[in-house]
Design an enzyme around this catalytic site. Sequence first.
Site, PDB file in Angstrom:
ATOM      1  N   GLY A 240       0.822  -1.209   0.000  1.00  0.00           N
ATOM      2  CA  GLY A 240       0.000   0.000   0.000  1.00  0.00           C
ATOM      3  C   GLY A 240       0.847   1.247   0.000  1.00  0.00           C
ATOM      4  O   GLY A 240       2.038   1.225  -0.343  1.00  0.00           O
ATOM      5  N   SER A 241       0.257   2.336   0.415  1.00  0.00           N
ATOM      6  CA  SER A 241       0.954   3.611   0.436  1.00  0.00           C
ATOM      7  C   SER A 241       1.960   3.666   1.576  1.00  0.00           C
ATOM      8  O   SER A 241       1.881   2.897   2.539  1.00  0.00           O
ATOM      9  CB  SER A 241      -0.053   4.760   0.591  1.00  0.00           C
ATOM     10  OG  SER A 241      -0.647   4.722   1.884  1.00  0.00           O
ATOM     11  N   ARG A 243       2.133   5.982   3.759  1.00  0.00           N
ATOM     12  CA  ARG A 243       1.404   6.400   4.956  1.00  0.00           C
ATOM     13  C   ARG A 243       0.798   5.196   5.669  1.00  0.00           C
ATOM     14  O   ARG A 243       0.930   5.048   6.887  1.00  0.00           O
ATOM     15  CB  ARG A 243       0.307   7.399   4.568  1.00  0.00           C
ATOM     16  CG  ARG A 243      -0.562   7.859   5.738  1.00  0.00           C
ATOM     17  CD  ARG A 243      -1.716   8.723   5.254  1.00  0.00           C
ATOM     18  NE  ARG A 243      -2.570   8.020   4.317  1.00  0.00           N
ATOM     19  CZ  ARG A 243      -3.517   7.159   4.681  1.00  0.00           C
ATOM     20  NH1 ARG A 243      -3.715   6.876   5.973  1.00  0.00           N
ATOM     21  NH2 ARG A 243      -4.272   6.576   3.775  1.00  0.00           N
ATOM     22  N   VAL A 244       0.142   4.331   4.899  1.00  0.00           N
ATOM     23  CA  VAL A 244      -0.471   3.135   5.483  1.00  0.00           C
ATOM     24  C   VAL A 244       0.599   2.220   6.071  1.00  0.00           C
ATOM     25  O   VAL A 244       0.453   1.687   7.172  1.00  0.00           O
ATOM     26  CB  VAL A 244      -1.301   2.390   4.416  1.00  0.00           C
ATOM     27  CG1 VAL A 244      -1.718   1.009   4.913  1.00  0.00           C
ATOM     28  CG2 VAL A 244      -2.526   3.206   4.038  1.00  0.00           C
ATOM     29  N   GLY A 245       1.690   2.038   5.333  1.00  0.00           N
ATOM     30  CA  GLY A 245       2.757   1.163   5.792  1.00  0.00           C
ATOM     31  C   GLY A 245       3.431   1.661   7.058  1.00  0.00           C
ATOM     32  O   GLY A 245       3.785   0.868   7.942  1.00  0.00           O
ATOM     33  N   GLU A 262       5.659  -3.393   1.465  1.00  0.00           N
ATOM     34  CA  GLU A 262       5.911  -3.087   0.058  1.00  0.00           C
ATOM     35  C   GLU A 262       5.087  -1.847  -0.239  1.00  0.00           C
ATOM     36  O   GLU A 262       3.895  -1.927  -0.527  1.00  0.00           O
ATOM     37  CB  GLU A 262       5.508  -4.289  -0.813  1.00  0.00           C
ATOM     38  CG  GLU A 262       6.189  -4.300  -2.168  1.00  0.00           C
ATOM     39  CD  GLU A 262       5.594  -3.275  -3.111  1.00  0.00           C
ATOM     40  OE1 GLU A 262       6.212  -2.192  -3.270  1.00  0.00           O
ATOM     41  OE2 GLU A 262       4.533  -3.526  -3.664  1.00  0.00           O
ATOM     42  N   CYS A 296       3.295  -0.236  -8.440  1.00  0.00           N
ATOM     43  CA  CYS A 296       4.316   0.329  -7.556  1.00  0.00           C
ATOM     44  C   CYS A 296       5.648   0.429  -8.293  1.00  0.00           C
ATOM     45  O   CYS A 296       6.514   1.217  -7.915  1.00  0.00           O
ATOM     46  CB  CYS A 296       4.446  -0.490  -6.287  1.00  0.00           C
ATOM     47  SG  CYS A 296       4.595  -2.256  -6.577  1.00  0.00           S
TER      48      CYS A 296
END
Length: 510
Positions: A240-241, A243-245, A262, A296
């Site tokens: 994911g993004s 921010r999410v990671g 990732e 990505c």
Amino acid sequence: MEFLEELGVKESNYGASTGQKWMETKSEGELKIHSPVDGKFIASVYQASENDYEKIIKTAEKAFTEWRMVPAPHRGEVVRQIGLKLREYKVPLGYLVSYEMGKSLQEGLGEVQEMIDICDFAVGQSRQLYGYTMQSERPMHRMYDQYHPLGIVCTISAFNFPVAVYSWNAMLAAVCGDVNIWKPSSKVPLSAIATQNIIAKVLKENNLPEGIFTLVIGKGSTIGERILNDKRVIMISVTGSTRVGKHAAEVVSGRFGKTILELGGNNAIIITPDADLKIAIPAVVFGAVGTAGQRCTSTRRLIIHESIYDKVKESLLNAYKSLKIGNPLDQKNHMGPLIDKNAVNDFNNALKRINKEGGKVIFGGDMLSGNGYESGCYVSPAIVEADNHFEIVQEETFAPILYLIKYHKDIDEAIALQNGVVQGLSSSIFTNNIKESERFLSCAGSDCGIANVNIGTSGAEIGGAFGGEKETGGGRESGSDSWKAYMRRQTNTINFGSQLPLAQGVKFDI
């Protein structure tokens, strides 16, 4: 649609499965899935409740106690059968991936092929979960390390690869003796449901317990947070993004759990004066517009030596003019839609920022409307002249925007531009100069997890470890020795003598 029926996807579906049974919760809201291809309603999914999640966890805990004791080659045999079953359903599942997500049919079928390939890889890996023997300093001692299953692992996947990234994690985790909970993106849950249905057939045929492969489709604020905070989930793979990671890493590390992250990519291709443009230009175009720039590993920056800048720019403009944009199920088209209208807004806002910062759009950047574009998710891919230090260039925009950046001196200047972003996923150089290519691959070269010579940034094979550095996260999935992330390492020492010598020559007499 015929492929939905073949895959067992109904007009209304439940969002939680223990592997064989679907829970029938309807109280948590209904996701109504429309295709970005034509805007038409496909099907709906009732989201899982926290109670559903708890049942799945308990089922997975019980399954793990049985699954870990199955010999690894036998676990591999189950994965082999999953690969065979995916072969049977490759075409309908590929169509669903394409229609639900919006990527070209070739890419949809390729994604299912990637699942098949990782199953084949995992089968071989099931007989090669190697440890190492070390030489002990003590007589009559044997020392070695080995790997054991972790337990419950979770795959949180993103919309751009509805099924492939799941398989990278779940199939390797399975041969390692783990059980897997899958939380797919709420934008593409139908592909996950179809995959779960396919795997369930294999589980049933082998009389295996529920809980080895489970699925939970639910809100990030409830189900997602429960997973991140649940100590019973030993490892979580998050795609994911950034921010999410970052949030996931902070929460999971706070409970001493493990993560594979990732995250974002801001991938560049360097084109030197010694490049073969006949192979470089197609690689750039595919990298920039494949999956409508929603990989990505999509090519976002093109770093070109000033001596060939105009030639490369002209070649790209000609190539972009020949692109066919439309329904991705029509294999004549090169690019389909963005995932939804929010992605279109991000695309438009990025182009506004480019103009504000001094960049120049030299091709595309328009919304497409009219016959065939009714969903409102189609855009013309943009080519932009920009500088690497622009704020918008430093960010990842998940859309088909390609920045052309000029370098003036030597390969070291180009590498500095390539590395001059916070992301570190994929990178590439096109050159026939061996000194340049080796410099790019050296410790003074690309700082990305993936570095290629004379191929593009996207389209990685499953045999290599996949992942990046810096704000891309640092984890690895898929091939090479990525399997180790799904196991716990243990060092063992056996004394087969009649004395008790201590290490480092320590004496302790009693």
